[in-house]
Write a protein that holds these residues in place. Sequence first.
Motif, PDB file in Angstrom:
ATOM      1  N   ALA A 125       0.752  -1.156   0.011  1.00  0.00           N
ATOM      2  CA  ALA A 125       0.028  -0.052  -0.099  1.00  0.00           C
ATOM      3  C   ALA A 125       0.783   1.267   0.041  1.00  0.00           C
ATOM      4  N   ASP A 126       0.195   2.431  -0.155  1.00  0.00           N
ATOM      5  CA  ASP A 126       0.885   3.635  -0.375  1.00  0.00           C
ATOM      6  C   ASP A 126       0.370   4.410   0.667  1.00  0.00           C
ATOM      7  N   TRP A 127      -0.907   4.232   1.083  1.00  0.00           N
ATOM      8  CA  TRP A 127      -1.135   4.951   2.267  1.00  0.00           C
ATOM      9  C   TRP A 127      -1.999   4.156   3.283  1.00  0.00           C
ATOM     10  N   ILE A 128      -2.113   4.710   4.687  1.00  0.00           N
ATOM     11  CA  ILE A 128      -2.882   3.885   5.865  1.00  0.00           C
ATOM     12  C   ILE A 128      -3.728   4.777   6.394  1.00  0.00           C
ATOM     13  N   PHE A 129      -4.904   4.756   6.685  1.00  0.00           N
ATOM     14  CA  PHE A 129      -5.911   5.352   7.376  1.00  0.00           C
ATOM     15  C   PHE A 129      -5.673   4.934   8.939  1.00  0.00           C
ATOM     16  N   VAL A 130      -5.461   5.600   9.839  1.00  0.00           N
ATOM     17  CA  VAL A 130      -4.979   5.139  11.260  1.00  0.00           C
ATOM     18  C   VAL A 130      -6.077   5.774  12.233  1.00  0.00           C
TER      19      VAL A 130
ATOM     20  N   HIS B  58     -13.712   5.265  23.668  1.00  0.00           N
ATOM     21  CA  HIS B  58     -14.112   6.010  22.409  1.00  0.00           C
ATOM     22  C   HIS B  58     -13.555   7.492  22.421  1.00  0.00           C
ATOM     23  N   ARG B  59     -13.433   8.146  23.460  1.00  0.00           N
ATOM     24  CA  ARG B  59     -13.285   9.511  23.279  1.00  0.00           C
ATOM     25  C   ARG B  59     -11.465   9.637  23.158  1.00  0.00           C
ATOM     26  N   GLY B  60     -11.409  10.932  22.489  1.00  0.00           N
ATOM     27  CA  GLY B  60      -9.978  11.141  22.294  1.00  0.00           C
ATOM     28  C   GLY B  60      -9.409  10.439  21.192  1.00  0.00           C
ATOM     29  N   LEU B  61     -10.085   9.851  20.278  1.00  0.00           N
ATOM     30  CA  LEU B  61      -9.507   9.195  19.291  1.00  0.00           C
ATOM     31  C   LEU B  61      -9.630  10.128  17.916  1.00  0.00           C
ATOM     32  N   SER B  62      -8.553   9.881  16.988  1.00  0.00           N
ATOM     33  CA  SER B  62      -8.886  10.504  15.771  1.00  0.00           C
ATOM     34  C   SER B  62      -8.503   9.725  14.362  1.00  0.00           C
ATOM     35  N   TYR B  63      -8.638  10.173  13.088  1.00  0.00           N
ATOM     36  CA  TYR B  63      -8.747   9.185  12.068  1.00  0.00           C
ATOM     37  C   TYR B  63      -7.857  10.081  11.251  1.00  0.00           C
ATOM     38  N   LEU B  64      -6.503   9.668  10.983  1.00  0.00           N
ATOM     39  CA  LEU B  64      -5.547  10.331  10.246  1.00  0.00           C
ATOM     40  C   LEU B  64      -5.299   9.587   9.026  1.00  0.00           C
ATOM     41  N   LEU B  65      -4.718  10.299   7.852  1.00  0.00           N
ATOM     42  CA  LEU B  65      -4.479   9.748   6.588  1.00  0.00           C
ATOM     43  C   LEU B  65      -2.704   9.621   6.632  1.00  0.00           C
ATOM     44  N   VAL B  66      -2.127   8.719   6.745  1.00  0.00           N
ATOM     45  CA  VAL B  66      -0.565   8.692   6.708  1.00  0.00           C
ATOM     46  C   VAL B  66       0.040   8.031   5.397  1.00  0.00           C
ATOM     47  N   PRO B  67       0.979   8.567   4.827  1.00  0.00           N
ATOM     48  CA  PRO B  67       1.701   7.954   3.757  1.00  0.00           C
ATOM     49  C   PRO B  67       2.730   6.899   4.603  1.00  0.00           C
TER      50      PRO B  67
END
Length: 365
Positions: A162-167, A178-187
């Motif tokens: 893969a080229d990218w991962i959503f984390v 469930h609190r304090g989580l974020s959804y990042l797009l990482v190369p």
Amino acid sequence: MALREQARAWLEAQLGGEFAAARGLGGPGREHEGFELRRAWERALGKAGWTCLAWPEAYGGRAASLADQIAFHEEYARAGAPARVGHIGETLLGPTLLEHGTDAQRRRFLPPIQRGEELWCQGYSEPDAGSDLAAVRTRAELRGGEWVVHGQKVWTSLAHVADWIFVLCRTEPGSQRHRGLSYLLVPLDQPGVRVRPIVQLTGDSEFNEVFFDGARTDAELIVGAPGAGWRIAMATLGHERGVSTLGQQLGFQREYDRVVEAARRSGVLDDPVFRDALVRSWIELRLMRHRSPGSPTAKLYWSEWHRRLGELAQQAQGLDGLIAADGELNDLQRLYLFSRADTIYAGSSEIQRNLIAERVLGLPR
């Protein structure tokens, strides 16, 4: 010409010509097969407009109706077309960005997914947070216009290509569940990322561990607001078992037919106990088409059925099934070994039963 006929004609032309060698390659437990050829196939699909059918036309889709989407996936399966390598971007990340992403994110990431040029993987599970996704420990901190990520993900399908991962990661120190989580797009192609393949029972490696040691991504590459990652992650999972899984049943039918043929050749088909199990399997396969692909009951049903089919595949070969000729597994041996994982990945059977009990039957946790 209706979309079904268009798809059938295009698939026949391509799989009878330039991509004839790709026919039937890939799939669970077989992702190593002809990968570069299948990546070229992904680009050909994109160029011809056969990826991302449901997406808006502005992002390369066809805004296709549900009926047309089903028709395409049925024709794709009937043609014996190779397993897709871009499905994570198309079916998981793409719909998530259409629903929750910014205009800039959609302009940057959707076209390369549609064209088959960039591949994605999913960074959810961790060594101590598999089925309990809310227990993730991977963390990220915003520094100087970038998110800096530390932690580990595991069972990450196709991360090695893969080229990218959503984390899904924790961006609020001290937060829990469930609190304090974020959804990042990482190369993935950067010094702070290390991908280590996991060797499976089949001897192949399509799952991976992914280690983040100061990996970086731009501050703007967060989907939704900081701390809203759980909601975004659940939205992604809601797309996981969409229309594309309907073609899965045709693939199951082909596997079933191979099991019957192997049993006929070996003589195992004459065993009334085996034959009874085979008939039960056939009936269950017919019933599968009446289940909604997005429901926990469907995942529980098909995964348990497919694991039992794997056991029948091994029995159908007789004693020959115990030997890997020249050290290579045949298709039925590979089916048996990999199907052991069906009831674990994408939501274990135990978790599916909990979901059914709580959300369908209304039972207490």
